[in-house]
Design a protein around this motif. Structure first.
Motif, mmCIF file in Angstrom:
data_model
loop_
_atom_site.group_PDB
_atom_site.id
_atom_site.type_symbol
_atom_site.label_atom_id
_atom_site.label_comp_id
_atom_site.label_asym_id
_atom_site.label_seq_id
_atom_site.Cartn_x
_atom_site.Cartn_y
_atom_site.Cartn_z
ATOM 1 N N ASN A 187 0.650 -1.355 -0.153
ATOM 2 C CA ASN A 187 0.056 0.103 0.278
ATOM 3 C C ASN A 187 1.074 0.842 -0.348
ATOM 4 N N ASN A 188 1.883 0.926 0.816
ATOM 5 C CA ASN A 188 3.253 2.251 0.613
ATOM 6 C C ASN A 188 3.215 2.447 -1.382
ATOM 7 N N HIS A 189 3.515 1.689 -2.183
ATOM 8 C CA HIS A 189 4.311 1.511 -3.122
ATOM 9 C C HIS A 189 3.796 3.148 -3.767
ATOM 10 N N SER A 190 2.983 3.024 -4.051
ATOM 11 C CA SER A 190 2.576 4.154 -5.061
ATOM 12 C C SER A 190 2.588 5.488 -4.183
ATOM 13 N N LYS A 191 2.522 5.519 -2.700
ATOM 14 C CA LYS A 191 3.533 6.498 -1.842
ATOM 15 C C LYS A 191 4.675 6.850 -2.145
ATOM 16 N N ILE A 192 5.600 5.699 -2.677
ATOM 17 C CA ILE A 192 6.975 6.287 -2.671
ATOM 18 C C ILE A 192 7.822 6.197 -4.481
ATOM 19 N N ASP A 193 6.494 6.087 -5.439
ATOM 20 C CA ASP A 193 7.051 5.620 -6.619
ATOM 21 C C ASP A 193 7.743 6.684 -6.874
ATOM 22 N N GLY A 194 8.875 7.100 -7.992
ATOM 23 C CA GLY A 194 9.588 8.248 -8.404
ATOM 24 C C GLY A 194 8.744 8.042 -9.997
ATOM 25 N N SER A 195 7.865 7.239 -10.444
ATOM 26 C CA SER A 195 8.310 7.106 -11.807
ATOM 27 C C SER A 195 7.125 7.721 -12.636
ATOM 28 N N GLY A 196 6.049 7.899 -11.066
ATOM 29 C CA GLY A 196 4.393 8.340 -11.123
ATOM 30 C C GLY A 196 3.550 7.545 -12.199
ATOM 31 N N MET A 197 4.745 5.922 -12.209
ATOM 32 C CA MET A 197 3.797 4.805 -12.339
ATOM 33 C C MET A 197 2.844 3.885 -11.513
ATOM 34 N N VAL A 198 2.982 4.001 -10.558
ATOM 35 C CA VAL A 198 2.974 3.345 -9.776
ATOM 36 C C VAL A 198 1.327 3.994 -9.179
ATOM 37 N N ARG A 199 0.025 3.412 -9.368
ATOM 38 C CA ARG A 199 -0.901 4.272 -8.984
ATOM 39 C C ARG A 199 -2.275 3.586 -7.490
ATOM 40 N N GLY A 200 -1.632 2.496 -7.078
ATOM 41 C CA GLY A 200 -2.186 1.937 -5.886
ATOM 42 C C GLY A 200 -1.425 0.284 -6.312
ATOM 43 N N LYS A 201 -1.861 -0.014 -4.404
ATOM 44 C CA LYS A 201 -2.362 -1.619 -4.621
ATOM 45 C C LYS A 201 -3.929 -2.087 -5.227
ATOM 46 N N LEU A 202 -4.196 -2.961 -6.082
ATOM 47 C CA LEU A 202 -4.969 -3.776 -5.896
ATOM 48 C C LEU A 202 -4.758 -5.210 -4.985
ATOM 49 N N VAL A 203 -4.664 -6.162 -5.021
ATOM 50 C CA VAL A 203 -4.378 -7.120 -4.315
ATOM 51 C C VAL A 203 -2.880 -7.613 -3.482
ATOM 52 N N GLY A 204 -3.398 -8.353 -2.349
ATOM 53 C CA GLY A 204 -2.100 -9.150 -2.344
ATOM 54 C C GLY A 204 -1.600 -8.772 -0.657
ATOM 55 N N PRO A 205 -0.529 -9.704 0.287
ATOM 56 C CA PRO A 205 -0.662 -8.885 1.922
ATOM 57 C C PRO A 205 -0.618 -8.180 2.042
ATOM 58 N N GLU A 206 -1.019 -7.642 3.659
ATOM 59 C CA GLU A 206 -0.272 -6.661 3.755
ATOM 60 C C GLU A 206 0.501 -6.133 3.925
ATOM 61 N N LYS A 207 1.511 -7.146 4.649
ATOM 62 C CA LYS A 207 3.175 -7.111 4.190
ATOM 63 C C LYS A 207 4.065 -8.307 3.289
ATOM 64 N N LEU A 208 4.773 -7.565 2.640
ATOM 65 C CA LEU A 208 5.389 -8.593 1.910
ATOM 66 C C LEU A 208 6.073 -10.337 2.808
ATOM 67 N N TYR A 209 6.464 -10.557 1.955
ATOM 68 C CA TYR A 209 7.276 -11.749 2.634
ATOM 69 C C TYR A 209 7.017 -12.870 1.438
ATOM 70 N N LEU A 210 8.458 -13.509 1.436
ATOM 71 C CA LEU A 210 9.279 -14.724 0.430
ATOM 72 C C LEU A 210 8.130 -16.035 0.170
ATOM 73 N N GLY A 211 7.901 -15.225 -1.493
ATOM 74 C CA GLY A 211 6.899 -16.414 -2.436
ATOM 75 C C GLY A 211 5.582 -15.027 -2.062
ATOM 76 N N ALA A 212 5.543 -14.321 -1.943
ATOM 77 C CA ALA A 212 4.236 -13.344 -1.679
ATOM 78 C C ALA A 212 3.492 -12.718 -2.958
ATOM 79 N N LYS A 213 2.480 -12.688 -3.878
ATOM 80 C CA LYS A 213 1.579 -12.729 -4.625
ATOM 81 C C LYS A 213 1.713 -11.495 -4.252
ATOM 82 N N PHE A 214 2.175 -9.913 -5.199
ATOM 83 C CA PHE A 214 1.104 -8.594 -5.287
ATOM 84 C C PHE A 214 0.702 -8.135 -6.374
ATOM 85 N N GLY A 215 -0.479 -7.741 -6.589
ATOM 86 C CA GLY A 215 -0.651 -6.667 -7.523
ATOM 87 C C GLY A 215 -1.507 -5.588 -7.171
ATOM 88 N N MET A 216 -0.829 -4.759 -8.996
ATOM 89 C CA MET A 216 -0.290 -3.024 -8.579
ATOM 90 C C MET A 216 -1.297 -2.549 -9.798
#
Length: 155
Positions: free
Chosen positions: A37-66
Motif C-alpha cells: 500500500n505504500n508503493h504508490s506513495k514512494i514511487d518516483g516514476s509516476g507509474m504506480v497508482r495503488g495496490k490491487l491485491v496482495g498481503p498487508e506485508k510482503l514475505y518470500l513468495g508473496a504475490k501482489f498486484g499493482m
C-alpha cells in the motif's frame, strides 16, 4: 537544500542502482517498503497508482498486484523472490525485471537504502530496449528514495 539520491554507475547494461542515507533504523524503513500500500506513495516514476491485491506485508513468495499507468492504465502482478527481514526485499513480474531494496544499517538511526532494477535476465528483451530504461529508470529510483526519505523523516 534539495535532497538527491546518488545514481550508481554499475557498469552493467540493464542493471541500475540508486542509494541514499535515511535517518531511520533499517527495520523501520524495511517495514514501510514491505507494505504494498505504500508503493504508490514512494514511487518516483509516476507509474504506480495503488495496490490491487496482495498481503498487508510482503514475505518470500508473496504475490501482489499493482495498478499502473504508462500511457494507458494496466495491472501488473509481482512475486517476492528475495526476502531477508530488515535487510533485503526483491520482487519481479512476468517479464522478470527485478526491483530490489537493500537496507544497510550504518548507525542505530541511520540506514543506507539501495534500490536496484535488474533487467539483465528479463524476458522479451526487445520490449525492455524499446522502453529505453537507461533514460528514466535510474532517475525514477532516485526520486523514489527521496520520496521515501521525506515520508519517513518527516513523520
Amino acid at each position: 537544500m534539495s535532497i538527491r539520491a546518488e545514481i550508481v554507475d554499475t557498469g552493467v547494461e540493464y542493471f541500475y542502482q540508486a542509494k541514499l542515507i535515511i535517518e531511520k533504523p533499517a527495520q523501520e524503513i524495511f517495514d514501510f517498503v514491505a507494505r504494498p500500500n505504500n508503493h504508490s506513495k514512494i514511487d518516483g516514476s509516476g507509474m504506480v497508482r495503488g495496490k490491487l491485491v496482495g498481503p498487508e506485508k510482503l514475505y518470500l513468495g508473496a504475490k501482489f498486484g499493482m495498478k499502473m499507468k504508462q500511457g494507458i492504465p494496466y495491472l501488473i502482478k509481482n512475486q517476492v523472490i528475495e526476502f531477508q527481514e530488515g535487510r533485503v526485499i526483491a520482487w519481479q513480474h512476468l517479464l522478470h525485471n527485478v526491483w530490489r531494496y537493500e537496507f544497510r544499517q550504518v548507525s542505530p538511526n541511520q540506514t543506507e537504502v539501495i534500490e536496484s532494477w535488474d533487467g539483465t535476465n528479463a524476458r522479451a528483451m526487445w520490449w525492455i530496449k524499446k522502453r529505453k530504461p537507461w533514460f528514466w529508470v535510474p532517475k525514477a529510483m532516485g526520486k523514489s528514495l527521496v520520496n521515501l526519505k521525506k515520508l519517513l523523516e518527516n513523520d
